[in-house]
Design an enzyme around this catalytic site. Structure first.
Site, PDB file in Angstrom:
ATOM      1  N   GLY A 216       0.839  -1.197   0.000  1.00 33.14           N
ATOM      2  CA  GLY A 216       0.000   0.000   0.000  1.00 33.14           C
ATOM      3  C   GLY A 216       0.871   1.244   0.000  1.00 33.14           C
ATOM      4  O   GLY A 216       1.988   1.235  -0.521  1.00 33.14           O
ATOM      5  N   SER A 217       0.363   2.291   0.628  1.00 35.19           N
ATOM      6  CA  SER A 217       1.032   3.594   0.532  1.00 35.19           C
ATOM      7  C   SER A 217       2.018   3.825   1.685  1.00 35.19           C
ATOM      8  O   SER A 217       1.924   3.182   2.734  1.00 35.19           O
ATOM      9  CB  SER A 217      -0.030   4.699   0.529  1.00 35.19           C
ATOM     10  OG  SER A 217      -0.710   4.678   1.764  1.00 35.19           O
ATOM     11  N   GLU A 236       5.559  -3.351   0.723  1.00 35.31           N
ATOM     12  CA  GLU A 236       5.617  -3.121  -0.727  1.00 35.31           C
ATOM     13  C   GLU A 236       4.876  -1.812  -0.972  1.00 35.31           C
ATOM     14  O   GLU A 236       3.655  -1.768  -0.885  1.00 35.31           O
ATOM     15  CB  GLU A 236       4.925  -4.270  -1.482  1.00 35.31           C
ATOM     16  CG  GLU A 236       5.543  -5.638  -1.238  1.00 35.31           C
ATOM     17  CD  GLU A 236       6.873  -5.823  -1.940  1.00 35.31           C
ATOM     18  OE1 GLU A 236       7.178  -5.068  -2.880  1.00 35.31           O
ATOM     19  OE2 GLU A 236       7.620  -6.728  -1.528  1.00 35.31           O
ATOM     20  N   LEU A 237       5.633  -0.752  -1.270  1.00 35.17           N
ATOM     21  CA  LEU A 237       5.014   0.585  -1.272  1.00 35.17           C
ATOM     22  C   LEU A 237       5.037   1.222  -2.657  1.00 35.17           C
ATOM     23  O   LEU A 237       5.095   0.533  -3.658  1.00 35.17           O
ATOM     24  CB  LEU A 237       5.706   1.442  -0.210  1.00 35.17           C
ATOM     25  CG  LEU A 237       5.852   0.761   1.167  1.00 35.17           C
ATOM     26  CD1 LEU A 237       6.599   1.638   2.143  1.00 35.17           C
ATOM     27  CD2 LEU A 237       4.501   0.363   1.728  1.00 35.17           C
ATOM     28  N   CYS A 270       1.984   0.636  -8.934  1.00 39.31           N
ATOM     29  CA  CYS A 270       3.136   1.178  -8.212  1.00 39.31           C
ATOM     30  C   CYS A 270       4.335   1.372  -9.133  1.00 39.31           C
ATOM     31  O   CYS A 270       5.225   2.147  -8.811  1.00 39.31           O
ATOM     32  CB  CYS A 270       3.487   0.272  -7.042  1.00 39.31           C
ATOM     33  SG  CYS A 270       3.526  -1.454  -7.505  1.00 39.31           S
ATOM     34  N   GLU A 364       4.209  10.453  -5.756  1.00 39.28           N
ATOM     35  CA  GLU A 364       3.610   9.367  -6.541  1.00 39.28           C
ATOM     36  C   GLU A 364       2.289   9.857  -7.129  1.00 39.28           C
ATOM     37  O   GLU A 364       1.369  10.189  -6.383  1.00 39.28           O
ATOM     38  CB  GLU A 364       3.363   8.149  -5.646  1.00 39.28           C
ATOM     39  CG  GLU A 364       2.725   7.001  -6.391  1.00 39.28           C
ATOM     40  CD  GLU A 364       2.480   5.763  -5.527  1.00 39.28           C
ATOM     41  OE1 GLU A 364       2.008   5.913  -4.382  1.00 39.28           O
ATOM     42  OE2 GLU A 364       2.737   4.649  -6.014  1.00 39.28           O
TER      43      GLU A 364
HETATM   44  P1  NAD Z   1      -3.462   2.501   1.122  1.00 38.61           P
HETATM   45  O1  NAD Z   1      -2.132   2.566   1.794  1.00 38.61           O
HETATM   46  O2  NAD Z   1      -4.386   3.639   1.261  1.00 38.61           O
HETATM   47  O3  NAD Z   1      -4.260   1.221   1.666  1.00 38.61           O
HETATM   48  C1  NAD Z   1      -3.691  -0.075   1.626  1.00 38.61           C
HETATM   49  C2  NAD Z   1      -4.384  -0.943   2.658  1.00 38.61           C
HETATM   50  O4  NAD Z   1      -4.055  -0.496   3.977  1.00 38.61           O
HETATM   51  C3  NAD Z   1      -5.898  -0.925   2.570  1.00 38.61           C
HETATM   52  O5  NAD Z   1      -6.380  -2.218   2.773  1.00 38.61           O
HETATM   53  C4  NAD Z   1      -6.268   0.010   3.711  1.00 38.61           C
HETATM   54  O6  NAD Z   1      -7.591  -0.176   4.177  1.00 38.61           O
HETATM   55  C5  NAD Z   1      -5.253  -0.407   4.731  1.00 38.61           C
HETATM   56  N1  NAD Z   1      -5.045   0.537   5.853  1.00 38.61           N
HETATM   57  C6  NAD Z   1      -5.321   1.865   5.889  1.00 38.61           C
HETATM   58  N2  NAD Z   1      -4.961   2.376   7.106  1.00 38.61           N
HETATM   59  C7  NAD Z   1      -4.457   1.336   7.817  1.00 38.61           C
HETATM   60  C8  NAD Z   1      -3.894   1.229   9.129  1.00 38.61           C
HETATM   61  N3  NAD Z   1      -3.785   2.258   9.942  1.00 38.61           N
HETATM   62  N4  NAD Z   1      -3.452   0.010   9.544  1.00 38.61           N
HETATM   63  C9  NAD Z   1      -3.506  -1.068   8.714  1.00 38.61           C
HETATM   64  N5  NAD Z   1      -4.039  -1.013   7.476  1.00 38.61           N
HETATM   65  C10 NAD Z   1      -4.504   0.163   7.030  1.00 38.61           C
HETATM   66  O7  NAD Z   1      -3.161   2.155  -0.418  1.00 38.61           O
HETATM   67  P2  NAD Z   1      -4.155   2.056  -1.670  1.00 38.61           P
HETATM   68  O8  NAD Z   1      -4.661   3.414  -2.005  1.00 38.61           O
HETATM   69  O9  NAD Z   1      -5.166   0.955  -1.453  1.00 38.61           O
HETATM   70  O10 NAD Z   1      -3.141   1.540  -2.786  1.00 38.61           O
HETATM   71  C11 NAD Z   1      -2.287   2.390  -3.463  1.00 38.61           C
HETATM   72  C12 NAD Z   1      -0.882   2.339  -2.897  1.00 38.61           C
HETATM   73  O11 NAD Z   1      -0.380   1.007  -2.901  1.00 38.61           O
HETATM   74  C13 NAD Z   1       0.086   3.143  -3.762  1.00 38.61           C
HETATM   75  O12 NAD Z   1       0.976   3.869  -2.957  1.00 38.61           O
HETATM   76  C14 NAD Z   1       0.812   2.043  -4.542  1.00 38.61           C
HETATM   77  O13 NAD Z   1       2.066   2.427  -5.033  1.00 38.61           O
HETATM   78  C15 NAD Z   1       0.913   0.972  -3.515  1.00 38.61           C
HETATM   79  N6  NAD Z   1       1.155  -0.332  -4.155  1.00 38.61           N
HETATM   80  C16 NAD Z   1       2.402  -0.911  -4.045  1.00 38.61           C
HETATM   81  C17 NAD Z   1       2.663  -2.121  -4.682  1.00 38.61           C
HETATM   82  C18 NAD Z   1       3.989  -2.835  -4.562  1.00 38.61           C
HETATM   83  O14 NAD Z   1       4.057  -4.034  -4.783  1.00 38.61           O
HETATM   84  N7  NAD Z   1       5.070  -2.131  -4.242  1.00 38.61           N
HETATM   85  C19 NAD Z   1       1.663  -2.727  -5.434  1.00 38.61           C
HETATM   86  C20 NAD Z   1       0.418  -2.087  -5.533  1.00 38.61           C
HETATM   87  C21 NAD Z   1       0.178  -0.900  -4.884  1.00 38.61           C
END
Ligand code: NAD
Length: 463
Positions: A216-217, A236-237, A270, A364
């Site tokens: 995620g982010s 994985e960000l 990503c 990003e």
């Molecule tokens: P996000 O970080 O907003 O959310 C990811 C997940 O984390 C969701 O399930 C969300 O509900 C959960 N979350 C939110 N707050 C939390 C907390 N406090 N504790 C635990 N979990 C929590 O990301 P998004 O908008 O769903 O996805 C986009 C991001 O993911 C982008 O930054 C992208 O680059 C990244 N991404 C990285 C890869 C990789 O392999 N490097 C692949 C895909 C996406």
């Protein structure tokens, strides 16, 4: 999952239609899911390799039979155009099959203890053992394959998983749970808890969780690491990936691949191409061909086979990108293509005359926006591409082996792709980033390394 009074609607980002309803889990339900997973842990750890392999191959086979269905579900749930969502389902087949192969060859090593005088008369070897229950948190953009990249290696390693999908895309992950049940995975080995940040916090802070695997982010990753304590964490960000196109590049290849790399799934990947550095001698030619190709992309209904670009995931994402474009234009950038939107549908957008400190260059974008930048000197282009807080993957078009190897050496990224775009992931390779792009690697073999720990055995002979 227990009956719940709190339900969340899953809404199509394209037309606002209701795709489904899922429970918004309470803290008790999250604790209960972790309890079930903990109870499944000894059985998973003891399961023979041939059975783990068989379950993974069976899951791959079931997914292969549902590619169209799963593709449609993802297209509705997260707006990914059908051609890409079907491709994602096919990739998940690969991910499960690769994990099955790894399950069968997971092994330790002997250690020649008698290389030290203290080890004479002793036999030493180590085995890999599962870490325990894994909390897996996934983002919205690849609900099937990124979930597969956590649950498939976990099964291969013998670890149960409690997974929290993104609140926008839980349906695909719940379908994956059904598939795994049908494939023979024991009860408790894959638990899904649906909901938002609270559910994620309850999950990642529970002491019974041995490892957190998060995709995620960066801001959420920071929150998770603050409370992770001594647990293992794999992150994985994000990224703001660059392609460098040198003077001897195969330009037609570079154009067609960078159009896909910049705009597929509306740039919501990503490793989406966000910055393209082009040798000045080829800049105009590249620019014209790139704009012409990008202009032909079809923006619209993700359920149409013709669509290249669907909606962004929500209004906030579209607002943010719009404001970043306005900010760049205010600072002197020019919009050569697109820049406009109809609701969440953003036209493919190309910027020129940008500067490194603009958000669209240094943060990003996660949208269908790419910037073109001319360069005179290859090493300077490497330095510009590398001047980022992120470090996921980079693409370098050159036919000069020395330059290619310099790029491999100098770019501080998890993967360097020579003569292709950074937007390239083959599912068994080690994948992940440096700097703020993450910690650790995925890809079944490498994820299994993260999900297992070494247990050393010494047999003292003659006692
Ligand atoms: P996000 O970080 O907003 O959310 C990811 C997940 O984390 C969701 O399930 C969300 O509900 C959960 N979350 C939110 N707050 C939390 C907390 N406090 N504790 C635990 N979990 C929590 O990301 P998004 O908008 O769903 O996805 C986009 C991001 O993911 C982008 O930054 C992208 O680059 C990244 N991404 C990285 C890869 C990789 O392999 N490097 C692949 C895909 C996406």
């Amino acid at each position: 999952m227990a009956v719940n009074e709190h339900w969340m609607e899953v809404i199509s980002p394209y037309d606002g239609s209701v795709v489904g309803r899922v429970p918004e889990c309470t803290e008790d339900q999250v604790r209960e899911a972790i309890r079930r997973a903990s109870e499944a842990a000894p059985g998973m750890a003891a399961m023979p390799a041939y059975q783990r392999g068989a379950i993974l191959n069976k899951a791959a086979q079931i997914i292969a039979g549902q590619v169209d269905d799963l593709g449609r579900l993802m297209a509705r749930e997260n707006g990914k155009p059908l051609k890409y969502s079907r491709a994602e389902a096919l990739r998940a087949v690969d991910t499960f099959n690769f994990a099955a192969d790894e399950a069968r060859r997971l092994h330790g090593e002997t250690i020649p203890l008698d290389a030290s005088a203290a080890g004479v008369g002793k036999i030493g070897y180590f085995v890999r053992v599962p870490v325990g229950v894994i909390a897996a948190i996934t983002p919205f953009n690849f609900p099937l394959n990124l979930s597969a990249h956590k649950i498939a290696p976990a099964i291969a390693a013998g670890c149960p998983v409690v997974m929290k999908p993104a609140p926008t895309t839980p349906m695909t992950v719940l379908r994956l749970a059904e598939i795994l049940r049908e494939a023979g995975l024991p009860d408790g080995a894959f638990e899904v808890v649906t909901g938002g940040a609270d559910v994620g916090t309850w999950l990642t802070t529970d002491p019974r969780i041995a490892m957190i695997s998060f995709t995620g982010s960066v801001p959420v990753a920071r929150q998770i690491t603050r409370t992770a304590g001594l647990r293992r964490v794999v992150l994985e960000l994000g990224g703001n990936a660059a392609t460098i196109i040198d003077e001897d590049a195969n330009l037609d290849h570079a154009v067609s691949r960078n159009v896909i790399g910049s705009f597929s799934y509306s740039g919501q990947t990503c490793i989406s191409v966000q910055r393209i550095y082009i040798h000045r001698s080829r800049y105009e030619e590249f620019r014209q061909k790139f704009l012409a190709a990008a202009e032909k992309l079809v923006v619209g209904d993700p359920l149409s086979d013709q669509t290249d670009i669907g909606p962004l995931i929500n209004d906030g994402a579209a607002d943010r990108i719009e404001s970043w474009i306005a900010e760049a234009v205010g600072q002197g950038a020019t919009v050569s293509l697109g820049g406009t939107r109809q609701g969440r549908l953003f036209q493919p957008t190309v910027l020129e005359n940008v500067r490194p400190e603009m958000q669209l260059m240094c943060a990003e974008a996660f949208g269908p926006v790419v910037s073109l930048v001319p360069f005179d000197d290859f090493d300077d282009a490497l330095a510009q591409a590398d001047d980022s807080t992120f470090g996921l993957q980079a693409g370098v078009y050159t036919r000069d082996l020395n330059k290619a190897m310099r790029a491999v050496q100098r770019l501080n990224v998890g993967g360097v792709i020579i003569n292709d775009v950074p937007t390239l992931r083959i599912d068994h390779m080690p994948y992940g980033g440096n700097k703020e792009s993450g910690v650790g690697r995925e890809g079944p073999r490498f994820a299994i390394e993260e999900m297992t720990t070494l247990k050393m055995v010494i047999i003292n002979l003659g006692v």
